[in-house]
Design a protein around this motif. Structure first.
Motif, PDB file in Angstrom:
ATOM      1  N   ASN A 164       0.823  -1.209   0.000  1.00 26.35           N
ATOM      2  CA  ASN A 164       0.000   0.000   0.000  1.00 26.35           C
ATOM      3  C   ASN A 164       0.853   1.253   0.000  1.00 26.35           C
ATOM      4  N   GLU A 178       0.795   4.029  -3.044  1.00 25.09           N
ATOM      5  CA  GLU A 178       0.595   5.466  -2.861  1.00 25.09           C
ATOM      6  C   GLU A 178       1.684   6.256  -3.586  1.00 25.09           C
ATOM      7  N   TRP A 179       2.925   5.791  -3.464  1.00 25.87           N
ATOM      8  CA  TRP A 179       4.029   6.495  -4.124  1.00 25.87           C
ATOM      9  C   TRP A 179       3.884   6.416  -5.645  1.00 25.87           C
ATOM     10  N   HIS A 206       1.149   5.979  -7.394  1.00 24.93           N
ATOM     11  CA  HIS A 206       0.026   6.833  -7.797  1.00 24.93           C
ATOM     12  C   HIS A 206       0.440   8.299  -7.809  1.00 24.93           C
ATOM     13  N   SER A 207       1.266   8.705  -6.841  1.00 25.40           N
ATOM     14  CA  SER A 207       1.707  10.103  -6.791  1.00 25.40           C
ATOM     15  C   SER A 207       2.571  10.451  -7.997  1.00 25.40           C
TER      16      SER A 207
END
Length: 240
Positions: free
Chosen positions: A178, A182-183, A185-186
């Protein structure tokens, strides 16, 4: 469209899966694809490339010499990377989790487990993946189109489960992935996810996706590889 997939040892399952799909005539000819590994997961935990400005020069040059590859080696529309979404380097360490826990201090059997904070666990994840993250940022900087392929979750036959609770292993695996999701997606890097049908109700991989070798407790088989390549194909066709 031409695509190259590279990364860690989980590329082997992708290659065998692709071979099955091609033999079954279930891979479209207009989707040209090459799969070449860089090295094993441990090779990617230490500096494995040199930033040459317009390219990454690989230190392990047996299969891939540079990324993006030189023009004479082909022009690729997309590069897929297998590696950052496989968490076993953290959860399978026998020197760690038999004595520690990601939860509040607890007692398992006769052991008093010391808690590891979320902040420390987060630092460990980013430290492990720092070189791969730098590589992905370099490739983005030079205009390379990327996607990342998720690796399998833990299998129940892994030896670490004789010493560490299943909830701990799954928690670490989920936390790790997860955080990297997140990274990614950023950075607007698409992810090819492992379908939910591959997991049981506790989050472990179904046995039918494991390699037959008893001493291999991490890798998926050709059925898993074919399934993931079908997921990759859906993504590539959506970009054609």
């Amino acid at each position: 469209m031409k695509t190259m997939i590279t990364g860690d040892s989980h590329t082997a399952a992708l290659q065998t899966g692709l071979d099955v799909l091609i033999a079954q005539e279930n891979w479209p000819k207009e989707q040209e694809i090459k799969i070449k590994r860089i090295g094993g997961a441990n090779n990617l935990l230490i500096p494995f490339f040199i930033d040459r400005g317009d390219r990454a020069e690989l230190i392990y040059r047996r299969h891939v010499k540079r990324l993006p590859v030189a023009e004479e080696d082909g022009q690729y529309d997309y590069y897929g990377f297998c590696g950052p979404l496989h968490a076993s380097n953290l959860w399978r360490r026998q020197g760690h989790w038999p004595s520690f826990t990601p939860f509040a201090r607890k007692v398992e059997g006769n052991r008093d487990l010391a808690p590891v904070s979320t902040a420390l666990l987060k630092q460990a994840v980013f430290q492990e993946q720092s070189h791969t993250m730098q590589l992905l940022e370099l490739l983005q900087r030079v205009g390379t189109k990327l996607f990342v392929i998720e690796g399998p979750r833990p299998f129940r036959h892994h030896r670490i489960l004789s010493k560490v609770s299943p909830e701990t292993v799954i928690y670490i695996d989920t936390f790790y992935k997860n955080l990297l999701r997140e990274w990614l997606h950023s950075k607007d890097i698409p992810i090819i996810e492992v379908p939910n049908q591959c997991y049981d109700e506790e989050g472990f991989m179904h046995d039918k996706f494991r390699v037959p070798a008893e001493n291999d407790m991490l890798h998926g088989n050709e059925e898993f590889g074919a399934l993931m390549m079908q997921e990759a194909l859906k993504f590539l066709q959506s970009k054609s």
